[in-house]
Design a protein around this motif. Structure first.
Motif, PDB file in Angstrom:
ATOM      1  N   ALA A  38       0.640  -1.478   0.539  1.00 42.09           N
ATOM      2  CA  ALA A  38       0.012   0.516  -0.292  1.00 42.09           C
ATOM      3  C   ALA A  38       0.697   1.223  -0.197  1.00 42.09           C
ATOM      4  CB  ALA A  38      -0.999   0.189   1.323  1.00 42.09           C
ATOM      5  N   ALA A  39       2.048   1.408   0.714  1.00 43.97           N
ATOM      6  CA  ALA A  39       2.727   2.037   0.611  1.00 43.97           C
ATOM      7  C   ALA A  39       3.586   3.034  -0.895  1.00 43.97           C
ATOM      8  CB  ALA A  39       4.033   2.178   2.224  1.00 43.97           C
ATOM      9  N   ALA A  40       3.855   1.762  -1.095  1.00 43.00           N
ATOM     10  CA  ALA A  40       4.386   1.658  -2.339  1.00 43.00           C
ATOM     11  C   ALA A  40       3.433   2.203  -3.300  1.00 43.00           C
ATOM     12  CB  ALA A  40       5.017   0.167  -3.029  1.00 43.00           C
ATOM     13  N   TYR A  41       1.869   1.940  -3.326  1.00 41.21           N
ATOM     14  CA  TYR A  41       1.687   2.466  -4.179  1.00 41.21           C
ATOM     15  C   TYR A  41       1.226   3.935  -4.614  1.00 41.21           C
ATOM     16  CZ  TYR A  41       0.094  -2.494  -5.982  1.00 41.21           C
ATOM     17  OH  TYR A  41       0.431  -3.963  -5.978  1.00 41.21           O
ATOM     18  N   ARG A  42       1.064   4.263  -3.152  1.00 44.45           N
ATOM     19  CA  ARG A  42       1.104   5.411  -2.320  1.00 44.45           C
ATOM     20  C   ARG A  42       1.656   6.057  -3.277  1.00 44.45           C
ATOM     21  NH1 ARG A  42      -0.829   3.832   2.713  1.00 44.45           N
ATOM     22  NH2 ARG A  42       1.167   4.197   3.418  1.00 44.45           N
ATOM     23  N   TRP A  43       2.966   5.883  -2.593  1.00 42.46           N
ATOM     24  CA  TRP A  43       4.112   7.167  -3.516  1.00 42.46           C
ATOM     25  C   TRP A  43       4.298   6.800  -4.898  1.00 42.46           C
ATOM     26  CZ3 TRP A  43       8.925   4.298  -5.480  1.00 42.46           C
ATOM     27  CH2 TRP A  43       9.403   5.565  -6.211  1.00 42.46           C
ATOM     28  N   VAL A  44       3.485   6.002  -5.980  1.00 41.55           N
ATOM     29  CA  VAL A  44       3.883   5.601  -7.241  1.00 41.55           C
ATOM     30  C   VAL A  44       2.511   6.742  -7.426  1.00 41.55           C
ATOM     31  CG1 VAL A  44       2.661   4.279  -8.846  1.00 41.55           C
ATOM     32  CG2 VAL A  44       4.621   3.621  -7.111  1.00 41.55           C
ATOM     33  N   LEU A  45       1.705   6.188  -6.768  1.00 40.86           N
ATOM     34  CA  LEU A  45       0.538   7.413  -6.968  1.00 40.86           C
ATOM     35  C   LEU A  45       0.933   9.229  -7.117  1.00 40.86           C
ATOM     36  CD1 LEU A  45      -2.530   5.342  -6.815  1.00 40.86           C
ATOM     37  CD2 LEU A  45      -1.074   5.656  -9.353  1.00 40.86           C
ATOM     38  N   ASP A  46       1.141   9.450  -5.847  1.00 40.64           N
ATOM     39  CA  ASP A  46       1.789  10.548  -5.207  1.00 40.64           C
ATOM     40  C   ASP A  46       3.335  10.751  -5.178  1.00 40.64           C
ATOM     41  OD1 ASP A  46       1.382  13.291  -4.217  1.00 40.64           O
ATOM     42  OD2 ASP A  46       1.246  12.679  -2.310  1.00 40.64           O
ATOM     43  N   PRO A  47       3.923  11.258  -6.469  1.00 36.99           N
ATOM     44  CA  PRO A  47       4.949  11.281  -6.184  1.00 36.99           C
ATOM     45  C   PRO A  47       6.261  12.225  -5.062  1.00 36.99           C
ATOM     46  CG  PRO A  47       4.150  11.601  -8.390  1.00 36.99           C
ATOM     47  CD  PRO A  47       3.488  11.361  -7.354  1.00 36.99           C
ATOM     48  N   GLU A  48       5.006  13.333  -4.647  1.00 35.30           N
ATOM     49  CA  GLU A  48       5.484  13.803  -3.964  1.00 35.30           C
ATOM     50  C   GLU A  48       5.723  13.875  -2.492  1.00 35.30           C
ATOM     51  OE1 GLU A  48       6.333  17.980  -4.764  1.00 35.30           O
ATOM     52  OE2 GLU A  48       6.032  16.850  -6.548  1.00 35.30           O
TER      53      GLU A  48
END
Length: 108
Positions: A38-48
């Motif tokens: 989930a953390a990886a997907y959040r990062w990919v969707l929000d690169p900030e």
């Protein structure tokens, strides 16, 4: 060279919609591996946001950024100095980023 719209339409080989669906699916589990994914997907969707393992901030995530973070996650997953939960979380990050990049799944 890809246009700006093409970069936004695909993140590596996945669309943002596919990644969002995958993020929703892993939230059901709640274990360390699922939290890492989930953390990886959040990062990919929000690169900030900070990357899930390295903590780096990209602004615009490129395939090399994804690959570098996936590699960092693999190393963390194999690091005996980390707790079992940290290694499981890192494994979830690695699996998720590998999927985004189009790699074959890790063996369980």
């Amino acid at each position: 060279m890809a246009s700006a719209s093409a970069v936004q339409e695909f993140i590596a080989v996945r669309t943002p919609e596919e990644i969002d669906r995958a993020a929703c699916a892993v939230r059901i589990d709640g274990g360390p591996e699922a939290r890492g994914a989930a953390a990886a997907y959040r990062w990919v969707l929000d690169p900030e946001a900070p990357a899930p393992i390295s903590g780096s901030r990209c602004g615009v995530i490129t395939e090399p950024d994804l690959a570098a973070e996936e590699r960092a996650a693999l190393l963390a997953a194999r690091d005996p100095a980390r707790s079992a939960a940290e290694r499981q979380r890192a494994r979830g990050v690695a699996k998720a980023l590998g999927w985004v990049l189009g790699f074959a799944p890790l063996n369980d």
